[in-house]
Design an enzyme around this catalytic site. Structure first.
Site, PDB file in Angstrom:
ATOM      1  N   SER A  67      56.080   6.095  29.142  1.00  0.00           N
ATOM      2  CA  SER A  67      55.451   4.862  28.643  1.00  0.00           C
ATOM      3  C   SER A  67      53.946   4.959  28.433  1.00  0.00           C
ATOM      4  O   SER A  67      53.359   4.051  27.866  1.00  0.00           O
ATOM      5  CB  SER A  67      55.739   3.706  29.591  1.00  0.00           C
ATOM      6  OG  SER A  67      57.047   3.269  29.362  1.00  0.00           O
ATOM      7  N   LYS A  70      52.781   4.474  25.005  1.00  0.00           N
ATOM      8  CA  LYS A  70      52.653   3.135  24.403  1.00  0.00           C
ATOM      9  C   LYS A  70      51.191   2.791  24.126  1.00  0.00           C
ATOM     10  O   LYS A  70      50.896   1.980  23.251  1.00  0.00           O
ATOM     11  CB  LYS A  70      53.289   2.087  25.333  1.00  0.00           C
ATOM     12  CG  LYS A  70      54.810   2.284  25.502  1.00  0.00           C
ATOM     13  CD  LYS A  70      55.374   1.400  26.613  1.00  0.00           C
ATOM     14  CE  LYS A  70      56.872   1.619  26.814  1.00  0.00           C
ATOM     15  NZ  LYS A  70      57.394   0.852  27.953  1.00  0.00           N
ATOM     16  N   TYR A 194      60.920   5.830  19.000  1.00  0.00           N
ATOM     17  CA  TYR A 194      60.503   5.429  20.361  1.00  0.00           C
ATOM     18  C   TYR A 194      60.877   6.494  21.405  1.00  0.00           C
ATOM     19  O   TYR A 194      60.057   6.877  22.237  1.00  0.00           O
ATOM     20  CB  TYR A 194      61.137   4.070  20.699  1.00  0.00           C
ATOM     21  CG  TYR A 194      60.912   3.632  22.121  1.00  0.00           C
ATOM     22  CD1 TYR A 194      59.683   3.118  22.520  1.00  0.00           C
ATOM     23  CD2 TYR A 194      61.922   3.747  23.076  1.00  0.00           C
ATOM     24  CE1 TYR A 194      59.466   2.732  23.835  1.00  0.00           C
ATOM     25  CE2 TYR A 194      61.717   3.358  24.390  1.00  0.00           C
ATOM     26  CZ  TYR A 194      60.490   2.851  24.762  1.00  0.00           C
ATOM     27  OH  TYR A 194      60.276   2.481  26.066  1.00  0.00           O
ATOM     28  N   TYR A 246      53.673  -2.919  34.386  1.00  0.00           N
ATOM     29  CA  TYR A 246      54.822  -3.838  34.460  1.00  0.00           C
ATOM     30  C   TYR A 246      54.547  -4.936  35.473  1.00  0.00           C
ATOM     31  O   TYR A 246      53.432  -5.444  35.554  1.00  0.00           O
ATOM     32  CB  TYR A 246      56.120  -3.062  34.794  1.00  0.00           C
ATOM     33  CG  TYR A 246      56.348  -1.915  33.859  1.00  0.00           C
ATOM     34  CD1 TYR A 246      56.504  -2.144  32.495  1.00  0.00           C
ATOM     35  CD2 TYR A 246      56.376  -0.603  34.299  1.00  0.00           C
ATOM     36  CE1 TYR A 246      56.704  -1.110  31.618  1.00  0.00           C
ATOM     37  CE2 TYR A 246      56.583   0.446  33.423  1.00  0.00           C
ATOM     38  CZ  TYR A 246      56.744   0.185  32.093  1.00  0.00           C
ATOM     39  OH  TYR A 246      56.930   1.209  31.230  1.00  0.00           O
ATOM     40  N   VAL A 264      57.445   6.308  33.522  1.00  0.00           N
ATOM     41  CA  VAL A 264      58.460   6.639  34.538  1.00  0.00           C
ATOM     42  C   VAL A 264      58.576   8.141  34.802  1.00  0.00           C
ATOM     43  O   VAL A 264      59.283   8.549  35.719  1.00  0.00           O
ATOM     44  CB  VAL A 264      59.877   6.078  34.208  1.00  0.00           C
ATOM     45  CG1 VAL A 264      59.937   4.575  34.372  1.00  0.00           C
ATOM     46  CG2 VAL A 264      60.367   6.530  32.861  1.00  0.00           C
TER      47      VAL A 264
HETATM   48  N1  GLU Z   1      61.310   5.883  27.850  1.00  0.00           N
HETATM   49  C1  GLU Z   1      61.347   4.990  28.979  1.00  0.00           C
HETATM   50  C2  GLU Z   1      62.283   3.857  28.681  1.00  0.00           C
HETATM   51  O1  GLU Z   1      62.239   3.331  27.612  1.00  0.00           O
HETATM   52  C3  GLU Z   1      59.961   4.505  29.217  1.00  0.00           C
HETATM   53  C4  GLU Z   1      59.846   3.646  30.441  1.00  0.00           C
HETATM   54  C5  GLU Z   1      58.611   3.946  31.233  1.00  0.00           C
HETATM   55  O2  GLU Z   1      58.025   5.010  31.157  1.00  0.00           O
HETATM   56  O3  GLU Z   1      58.194   3.082  31.989  1.00  0.00           O
HETATM   57  O4  GLU Z   1      63.081   3.475  29.490  1.00  0.00           O
END
Ligand code: GLU
Length: 312
Positions: A67, A70, A194, A246, A264
């Site tokens: 993530s 992003k 994505y 988050y 993650v």
């Molecule tokens: N590729 C992961 C997902 O979409 C990213 C989530 C993350 O890194 O927090 O579940």
């Protein structure tokens, strides 16, 4: 007057003090390929706005940035579409899990912010505009290489495949948004891009270099590339501070006091405006899906350097 900070000693001390705890936390296993990572890995890199690099542990070992990507796609989408992106995604902390679907129904397919999964998927849809999925993936990789000034950054195809095979929730989120007319492209195309952006493999040093423009008012001081305006850099930092972890964003702001974005894969990119860009990697996660020891390392760094966006 305190003397100049000895950042290398600070990073070495943090690494040494955390070594007995390596392996704590829970490695993400809902993406099978991520579950294979050694939980005892730990890397940390600081790149200052003057170009000094300080590192410890596995700081040069590439890992799945997940993530953290992003931040880069948000920057790309802002460059392409400007403030229009805010018609598609909000700017409020979500207070719910990174992959929550409940809020999305309430809010008619407009995700709370660009850093929860639904919001990032909406941003990826914007990055896709005018491109095939393959071209969009190429654009993301080129952009990240340009930011970091590193040509050997690649996507790990195994991680992308692994996530595509098990990304049921992300398919649900994307289908949901498409049903509200909030995605312009087919779900398979958007998620194809994505999953690949999340599968970018970068080391802490590369990541810290890629984030340096956010610590230096939008211009990478090493390459002199002007990436975004000063105001935009501030705003991306504001989003990282309020939404980058988050439903653990408040806790991270309280403990670390700097904008950060977690993934993650166990990485965190953290920005000390005017000072440095920092990346840390430790795969074990806390209950919010943020790196347990990574957050702790940044808390130690912030307290030992005095870096904070909330005061001297
Ligand atoms: N590729 C992961 C997902 O979409 C990213 C989530 C993350 O890194 O927090 O579940």
């Amino acid at each position: 007057m305190p003397g100049p900070l000895d950042l290398q000693s600070i990073v070495d001390d943090i690494h040494r003090e955390l070594t007995p705890r390596l392996g704590e936390g829970k490695v993400a296993d809902y993406i099978p390929q991520l579950a294979r990572v050694d939980p005892k890995r730990f890397g940390m890199a600081i790149v200052t706005v003057d170009g000094d690099v300080h590192m410890a542990g596995d700081a040069q070992v590439p890992f799945s940035i997940q993530s953290i990507s992003k931040v880069f796609t948000l920057t790309l989408a802002l460059g392409k579409h400007g403030e229009n992106i805010w018609k598609r995604v909000g700017r409020e902390p979500s207070g719910s899990a990174f992959n929550s679907i409940v809020q999305l129904e309430h809010e008619h397919g407009i995700p709370r912010n660009p850093f929860i999964n639904a919001g990032a998927i909406a941003i990826t849809d914007l990055v896709l505009a005018g491109h095939t999925p393959k071209e969009a993936i190429g654009e993301v990789v080129r952009f990240v290489r340009y930011l970091a000034d590193e040509d050997d950054i690649v996507i790990d195809p195994e991680v992308a495949r692994s996530e595509a095979a098990t990304g049921y929730r992300n398919f649900a989120l994307a289908n949901f948004m498409r049903s509200f007319g909030k995605l312009d492209h087919p779900v398979e195309h958007v998620l194809g891009v994505y999953f690949h952006q999340c599968a970018l493999a970068m080391s802490c040093v590369q990541l810290a270099k890629a984030g340096l423009f956010l610590a230096a008012s939008g211009t990478n001081p090493l390459t002199r590339h002007s990436v975004v305006s000063k105001q935009r850099a501030r705003r991306i930092n504001a989003l990282m501070l309020t939404c980058g972890h988050y439903d653990g964003s408040g806790d991270f702001a309280y403990r670390v006091g700097l904008p950060g974005k977690s993934g993650v894969g166990g990485g965190i990119l953290c920005v000390a405006p005017g000072k440095a860009s920092v990346a840390v990697w430790s795969p074990g996660l806390n209950h919010n899906g943020n790196s347990l020891l990574g957050s702790l390392a940044l808390e130690m760094l912030a307290s030992r350097t005095g870096w904070s966006v909330f005061g001297a």
